[in-house]
Design a protein around this motif. Structure first.
Motif, PDB file in Angstrom:
ATOM      1  N   LEU A  57       0.841  -1.190   0.000  1.00 14.13           N
ATOM      2  CA  LEU A  57       0.000   0.000   0.000  1.00 14.13           C
ATOM      3  C   LEU A  57       0.880   1.246   0.000  1.00 14.13           C
ATOM      4  O   LEU A  57       1.746   1.409   0.861  1.00 14.13           O
ATOM      5  CB  LEU A  57      -0.923   0.012   1.221  1.00 14.13           C
ATOM      6  CG  LEU A  57      -1.813  -1.227   1.405  1.00 14.13           C
ATOM      7  CD1 LEU A  57      -2.656  -1.095   2.664  1.00 14.13           C
ATOM      8  CD2 LEU A  57      -2.701  -1.458   0.178  1.00 14.13           C
ATOM      9  N   ILE A  58       0.646   2.113  -0.975  1.00 17.29           N
ATOM     10  CA  ILE A  58       1.474   3.304  -1.152  1.00 17.29           C
ATOM     11  C   ILE A  58       0.564   4.524  -1.286  1.00 17.29           C
ATOM     12  O   ILE A  58      -0.413   4.489  -2.042  1.00 17.29           O
ATOM     13  CB  ILE A  58       2.357   3.162  -2.408  1.00 17.29           C
ATOM     14  CG1 ILE A  58       3.300   1.961  -2.275  1.00 17.29           C
ATOM     15  CG2 ILE A  58       3.152   4.445  -2.669  1.00 17.29           C
ATOM     16  CD1 ILE A  58       4.036   1.592  -3.554  1.00 17.29           C
ATOM     17  N   LEU A  59       0.873   5.581  -0.552  1.00 16.45           N
ATOM     18  CA  LEU A  59       0.180   6.850  -0.747  1.00 16.45           C
ATOM     19  C   LEU A  59       1.050   7.754  -1.607  1.00 16.45           C
ATOM     20  O   LEU A  59       2.246   7.861  -1.369  1.00 16.45           O
ATOM     21  CB  LEU A  59      -0.121   7.544   0.581  1.00 16.45           C
ATOM     22  CG  LEU A  59      -0.962   8.817   0.369  1.00 16.45           C
ATOM     23  CD1 LEU A  59      -2.341   8.656   0.991  1.00 16.45           C
ATOM     24  CD2 LEU A  59      -0.273  10.054   0.922  1.00 16.45           C
ATOM     25  N   LEU A  60       0.443   8.379  -2.618  1.00 17.31           N
ATOM     26  CA  LEU A  60       1.166   9.273  -3.523  1.00 17.31           C
ATOM     27  C   LEU A  60       0.293  10.500  -3.748  1.00 17.31           C
ATOM     28  O   LEU A  60      -0.691  10.453  -4.489  1.00 17.31           O
ATOM     29  CB  LEU A  60       1.457   8.566  -4.846  1.00 17.31           C
ATOM     30  CG  LEU A  60       2.342   9.327  -5.834  1.00 17.31           C
ATOM     31  CD1 LEU A  60       3.750   9.503  -5.280  1.00 17.31           C
ATOM     32  CD2 LEU A  60       2.384   8.602  -7.178  1.00 17.31           C
ATOM     33  N   SER A  61       0.646  11.582  -3.086  1.00 17.79           N
ATOM     34  CA  SER A  61      -0.244  12.741  -3.053  1.00 17.79           C
ATOM     35  C   SER A  61       0.483  14.047  -3.349  1.00 17.79           C
ATOM     36  O   SER A  61       1.583  14.276  -2.856  1.00 17.79           O
ATOM     37  CB  SER A  61      -0.890  12.839  -1.664  1.00 17.79           C
ATOM     38  OG  SER A  61      -1.671  14.007  -1.542  1.00 17.79           O
ATOM     39  N   ASN A  62      -0.168  14.904  -4.159  1.00 18.69           N
ATOM     40  CA  ASN A  62       0.278  16.284  -4.304  1.00 18.69           C
ATOM     41  C   ASN A  62      -0.218  17.049  -3.079  1.00 18.69           C
ATOM     42  O   ASN A  62      -1.358  17.514  -3.054  1.00 18.69           O
ATOM     43  CB  ASN A  62      -0.312  16.916  -5.573  1.00 18.69           C
ATOM     44  CG  ASN A  62       0.342  16.409  -6.836  1.00 18.69           C
ATOM     45  OD1 ASN A  62       1.314  15.656  -6.794  1.00 18.69           O
ATOM     46  ND2 ASN A  62      -0.189  16.809  -7.977  1.00 18.69           N
ATOM     47  N   THR A  63       0.620  17.130  -2.072  1.00 20.32           N
ATOM     48  CA  THR A  63       0.232  17.779  -0.812  1.00 20.32           C
ATOM     49  C   THR A  63       1.354  18.688  -0.346  1.00 20.32           C
ATOM     50  O   THR A  63       2.514  18.284  -0.341  1.00 20.32           O
ATOM     51  CB  THR A  63      -0.071  16.727   0.283  1.00 20.32           C
ATOM     52  OG1 THR A  63      -1.128  15.876  -0.159  1.00 20.32           O
ATOM     53  CG2 THR A  63      -0.493  17.395   1.581  1.00 20.32           C
ATOM     54  N   ASN A  64       0.983  19.905   0.049  1.00 17.16           N
ATOM     55  CA  ASN A  64       1.974  20.866   0.519  1.00 17.16           C
ATOM     56  C   ASN A  64       2.018  20.913   2.050  1.00 17.16           C
ATOM     57  O   ASN A  64       1.163  20.345   2.729  1.00 17.16           O
ATOM     58  CB  ASN A  64       1.684  22.246  -0.068  1.00 17.16           C
ATOM     59  CG  ASN A  64       0.318  22.751   0.337  1.00 17.16           C
ATOM     60  OD1 ASN A  64       0.111  23.181   1.464  1.00 17.16           O
ATOM     61  ND2 ASN A  64      -0.641  22.679  -0.586  1.00 17.16           N
ATOM     62  N   GLU A  65       3.006  21.609   2.562  1.00 11.34           N
ATOM     63  CA  GLU A  65       3.263  21.615   4.006  1.00 11.34           C
ATOM     64  C   GLU A  65       2.119  22.247   4.815  1.00 11.34           C
ATOM     65  O   GLU A  65       1.730  21.724   5.865  1.00 11.34           O
ATOM     66  CB  GLU A  65       4.567  22.359   4.293  1.00 11.34           C
ATOM     67  CG  GLU A  65       4.991  22.302   5.750  1.00 11.34           C
ATOM     68  CD  GLU A  65       6.311  23.000   5.984  1.00 11.34           C
ATOM     69  OE1 GLU A  65       7.202  22.377   6.576  1.00 11.34           O
ATOM     70  OE2 GLU A  65       6.467  24.165   5.558  1.00 11.34           O
ATOM     71  N   ILE A  66       1.558  23.353   4.341  1.00 18.13           N
ATOM     72  CA  ILE A  66       0.477  24.000   5.086  1.00 18.13           C
ATOM     73  C   ILE A  66      -0.741  23.080   5.174  1.00 18.13           C
ATOM     74  O   ILE A  66      -1.368  22.961   6.231  1.00 18.13           O
ATOM     75  CB  ILE A  66       0.102  25.352   4.444  1.00 18.13           C
ATOM     76  CG1 ILE A  66       1.260  26.345   4.576  1.00 18.13           C
ATOM     77  CG2 ILE A  66      -1.158  25.943   5.095  1.00 18.13           C
ATOM     78  CD1 ILE A  66       1.036  27.670   3.841  1.00 18.13           C
ATOM     79  N   HIS A  67      -1.052  22.414   4.088  1.00 23.21           N
ATOM     80  CA  HIS A  67      -2.199  21.500   4.098  1.00 23.21           C
ATOM     81  C   HIS A  67      -1.967  20.314   5.031  1.00 23.21           C
ATOM     82  O   HIS A  67      -2.860  19.936   5.799  1.00 23.21           O
ATOM     83  CB  HIS A  67      -2.496  21.001   2.685  1.00 23.21           C
ATOM     84  CG  HIS A  67      -3.236  21.994   1.844  1.00 23.21           C
ATOM     85  ND1 HIS A  67      -3.378  21.853   0.480  1.00 23.21           N
ATOM     86  CD2 HIS A  67      -3.882  23.143   2.173  1.00 23.21           C
ATOM     87  CE1 HIS A  67      -4.083  22.873   0.007  1.00 23.21           C
ATOM     88  NE2 HIS A  67      -4.386  23.676   1.014  1.00 23.21           N
ATOM     89  N   ILE A  68      -0.795  19.719   4.973  1.00 25.34           N
ATOM     90  CA  ILE A  68      -0.582  18.538   5.820  1.00 25.34           C
ATOM     91  C   ILE A  68      -0.514  18.937   7.289  1.00 25.34           C
ATOM     92  O   ILE A  68      -0.916  18.157   8.169  1.00 25.34           O
ATOM     93  CB  ILE A  68       0.666  17.727   5.366  1.00 25.34           C
ATOM     94  CG1 ILE A  68       0.517  16.249   5.775  1.00 25.34           C
ATOM     95  CG2 ILE A  68       1.951  18.298   5.909  1.00 25.34           C
ATOM     96  CD1 ILE A  68      -0.623  15.516   5.117  1.00 25.34           C
TER      97      ILE A  68
END
Length: 202
Positions: free
Chosen positions: A100-111
């Motif tokens: 199982l792998i997560l691959l996300s366009n996520t930035n620091e403020i959002h996370i």
């Protein structure tokens, strides 16, 4: 045979309101974002600039934006994370049938928002064999390099992978490499129905 399931995060696990950020900014007389600002967003998502510089550049472009207002507007896209999806993933993780792998366009403020507002975030993260956020690995979808990074890192062949994402541009890029895809439609489909929706692969 599918050996790895690669999941996006937004609108797969966490619900998003994608127009919300611009809608909030329009309350502060910001109607459109220039191409330079859109490129800034992409660079930030790839972790190429710091959160401080990102916020400062927005404030230089839009003088009326106070930091708190901007951060709240930026995070308005994030709605909620239904716990039943986490439970689905947890069961999948416990069965150990797939990598199982997560691959996300996520930035620091959002996370950072997710960490503060989703009480089971760390448990969710622990369900994955690998957890890749674009700002930490300096790649973003749909650039081909991000998919090649995952395949090479885990010694996977494209046909051994299923990639689930709500953005057609991202699934098309993965499919071009030979990866099986599910372009999930969040208004009528749910990741918990994976084994029904893509039963031909399992």
């Amino acid at each position: 045979m599918i050996k790895a399931i690669i999941f996006d995060f937004g609108d797969v696990f966490i619900n998003l309101d994608k127009p919300a950020t611009l809608r909030e900014m329009r309350k502060h007389r910001i109607e459109d974002l220039t191409e330079d600002i859109l490129e800034l967003n992409r660079e930030y998502e790839k972790g190429l600039i710091s959160s401080e510089k990102f916020i400062r550049t927005y404030q230089e472009e839009f003088k009326q934006l106070e930091q708190e207002i901007f951060v709240n507007s930026w995070n308005a896209i994030l709605i909620d994370f239904p716990q039943y999806r986490y439970q689905f993933l947890k069961k999948l993780s416990e069965e150990k049938d797939y990598k199982l792998i997560l691959l996300s366009n996520t930035n620091e403020i959002h996370i950072d928002w997710v960490k503060e507002n989703v009480p089971f975030y760390e448990d969710f993260k622990a369900c994955f064999d690998a957890f890749y956020l674009s700002h930490e690995i300096n790649f973003r979808k749909p650039d081909v390099e991000i998919y090649e990074f995952v395949l090479n890192k885990h010694e996977l062949q494209p046909e051994e992978c299923l990639f689930i994402d709500d953005t057609a541009e991202n699934t098309k890029a993965a499919a071009a490499l030979g990866i099986h895809t599910w372009n999930i439609e969040p208004t009528r489909e749910d990741v918990i129905d994976l084994f029904t929706a893509k039963k031909e692969l399992f």
